[in-house]
Design an enzyme around this catalytic site. Structure first.
Site, PDB file in Angstrom:
ATOM      1  CG  MET A  30       2.687   6.172   8.250  1.00 17.63           C
ATOM      2  SD  MET A  30       3.850   5.754   9.550  1.00 17.63           S
ATOM      3  CE  MET A  30       4.251   4.091   9.128  1.00 17.63           C
ATOM      4  CG  HIS A  34       0.479  -0.700  -0.742  1.00 15.71           C
ATOM      5  ND1 HIS A  34      -0.760  -1.113  -0.303  1.00 15.71           N
ATOM      6  CD2 HIS A  34       1.215  -0.488   0.380  1.00 15.71           C
ATOM      7  CE1 HIS A  34      -0.772  -1.182   1.000  1.00 15.71           C
ATOM      8  NE2 HIS A  34       0.400  -0.790   1.456  1.00 15.71           N
ATOM      9  CG  HIS A  37      -1.940   3.054   1.122  1.00 19.30           C
ATOM     10  ND1 HIS A  37      -0.682   2.621   0.784  1.00 19.30           N
ATOM     11  CD2 HIS A  37      -1.943   3.183   2.481  1.00 19.30           C
ATOM     12  CE1 HIS A  37       0.052   2.496   1.874  1.00 19.30           C
ATOM     13  NE2 HIS A  37      -0.686   2.826   2.920  1.00 19.30           N
ATOM     14  CG  ASP A 150      -1.893  -2.194   9.550  1.00 15.82           C
ATOM     15  OD1 ASP A 150      -0.913  -2.936   9.694  1.00 15.82           O
ATOM     16  OD2 ASP A 150      -1.989  -1.385   8.599  1.00 15.82           O
ATOM     17  CB  SER A 185       2.828  -4.430   3.631  1.00 15.26           C
ATOM     18  OG  SER A 185       3.717  -3.737   4.473  1.00 15.26           O
ATOM     19  CB  SER A 186       4.634   0.730   2.832  1.00 11.17           C
ATOM     20  OG  SER A 186       3.364   1.299   2.705  1.00 11.17           O
TER      21      SER A 186
HETATM   22  O1  PAF Z   1      -1.348   2.605   9.169  1.00  9.78           O
HETATM   23  C1  PAF Z   1      -0.561   3.550   9.013  1.00  9.78           C
HETATM   24  O2  PAF Z   1      -0.067   3.809   7.920  1.00  9.78           O
HETATM   25  C2  PAF Z   1      -0.192   4.412  10.215  1.00  9.78           C
HETATM   26  O3  PAF Z   1      -0.087   3.657  11.376  1.00  9.78           O
HETATM   27  C3  PAF Z   1      -1.140   5.612  10.411  1.00  9.78           C
HETATM   28  C4  PAF Z   1      -2.553   5.157  10.768  1.00  9.78           C
HETATM   29  C5  PAF Z   1      -1.174   6.450   9.162  1.00  9.78           C
HETATM   30  C6  PAF Z   1      -0.628   6.478  11.561  1.00  9.78           C
HETATM   31  O4  PAF Z   1       0.635   6.979  11.310  1.00  9.78           O
END
Ligand code: PAF
Length: 284
Positions: A30, A34, A37, A150, A185-186
Site C-alpha cells: 500500500m 520501508h 518492503h 502481518d 511498518s508504514s
Molecule cells: O499488507 C499490505 O500492505 C496490504 O494488506 C496488501 C496485502 C497490499 C493488500 O492491500
C-alpha cells in the site's frame, strides 16, 4: 522501470511474460515503503525474472474512514525508492480501476478472519482478500511476497490461494526491525518520537516470552501474561490484544508443544495502532 496504471495493460503485459516463460514475482504493497518492503523486493529480485510491485491504498480494508484518510501516501517518493531495487514494473491503479462501477463481489475467507485483527477491525480481511484476489487475477504471479509481521494476513492469503486455485507460491519473509526492535511498518511514521521509543516495548515483551519458553514455560496463558505485563509497564502503551494461537489455524492454544505457535500482539501508542508477533514452539 515502468509505472502502469491500467489493469488491462498490467494483465496483457504479464500474459506476454508468461508466453516468454519468464517467472513473475509480485510484491503487493500500500506504498509508504520501508525496509520491510525492500527486503521483500530483494527476495523477489533474487528468485524471479521479472519483479512487479503494486502501490495501492486499498479502501475496502480500512474499517475507519479516518484511518484510510491519514494512511501515508507518496507515490513519487515510493517510485523513486524502487528504482534502486531493479523493479521492472510498478502497478499503481486508481481506486476505480480496481473497484469499477457497481462493484459487488467480495472474497470472504472463513474461520481465519474473525479473531485477532478481524475482531478489532471488522471487514479488514474481506478487503484484503478481495484486493489480493483481484491483483492475483490481474498479474497471475508465480511468486507473491508477504511479511511475517502481518502473520494473520499471511494465513488468510495462503488459505485463499489454495482454496481459489491460484498458481502462485506465497513466500513469507521475516519481520524487519528497527534497531530498537520495533517492527518496521508504514504506520511508524505516524508515531511521535516519544511514542516510537515507547513502542519498542512490544518486541521486548515478545522476547521475554521467548526466554520464558526457553526456560521451560509451556502455558500459553502465562506467556500471554508475561507479554501483557511487560507492555503495560510502558505508560504510553494501550493493549488491544495479546493472543497465543496456532500459527496456521489461528485457533487458541493452551500449551506450547511441537506445533508452531504465534504470540500475536496489537497495541496503541497515541492514535497509532501497531501489530507484531513472534513464532515459537517448545524447541524455539
Ligand atoms: O499488507 C499490505 O500492505 C496490504 O494488506 C496488501 C496485502 C497490499 C493488500 O492491500
Amino acid at each position: 522501470m515502468e509505472i502502469i496504471n491500467r489493469r488491462a495493460r498490467m494483465a496483457s503485459l504479464t500474459r506476454k511474460l508468461r508466453r516468454e516463460n519468464k517467472t513473475v514475482g509480485f510484491v503487493p504493497t500500500m506504498g509508504a515503503l520501508h525496509e520491510g518492503h525492500f527486503s521483500l523486493v530483494r527476495e523477489a529480485r533474487q528468485m524471479c525474472d521479472v519483479v512487479i510491485v503494486s502501490l495501492f491504498v486499498n479502501p475496502t480494508q480500512f474499517n475507519q474512514s479516518d484511518d484510510f484518510k491519514k494512511y501515508p501516501r507518496d507515490l513519487t517518493a515510493d517510485a523513486a525508492l524502487l528504482t534502486e531495487y531493479q523493479v521492472d514494473y510498478i502497478f499503481a491503479p486508481d481506486t476505480t480501476e480496481i473497484y469499477g462501477e457497481n462493484f459487488s463481489t467480495y472474497v470472504y475467507v472463513e474461520n481465519l478472519t474473525e479473531s485477532l485483527e478481524g475482531a478489532s477491525r471488522p471487514g479488514h480481511f474481506r478487503g484484503v482478500a478481495t484486493v489480493v484476489t483481484i491483483l492475483f487475477n490481474t498479474i497471475r504471479p508465480d511468486f507473491a511476497f508477504f511479511g511475517q509481521k502481518d502473520a494473520q494476513q499471511v494465513a488468510v492469503i495462503k488459505r485463499l490461494t489454495q482454496d481459489l486455485g491460484f498458481d502462485t507460491e506465497i513466500v513469507v519473509a521475516s519481520t524487519v526491525r528497527e534497531e530498537s526492535g520495533l517492527a518496521m511498518s508504514s504506520r511508524n511514521s505516524l508515531l511521535s518520537e516519544e511514542e516510537r521509543r515507547a513502542a519498542a516495548i512490544i518486541y521486548k515483551a515478545l522476547r521475554e516470552a521467548k526466554l520464558a519458553v526457553k526456560e521451560g514455560e509451556r502455558s500459553a496463558g502465562r506467556l500471554a501474561e508475561i507479554v501483557r505485563s511487560k507492555i503495560m509497564s510502558e505508560p504510553l502503551a494501550q493493549i488491544d490484544y495479546v493472543s497465543v494461537v496456532n500459527s496456521e489455524t489461528l485457533a487458541p492454544v493452551g500449551k506450547i508443544e511441537e506445533n508452531a505457535v504465534l504470540i500475536a500482539v496489537a497495541a496503541r501508542f497515541g492514535n497509532t495502532r501497531l501489530i507484531d508477533n513472534m513464532v515459537i514452539n517448545k524447541r524455539l
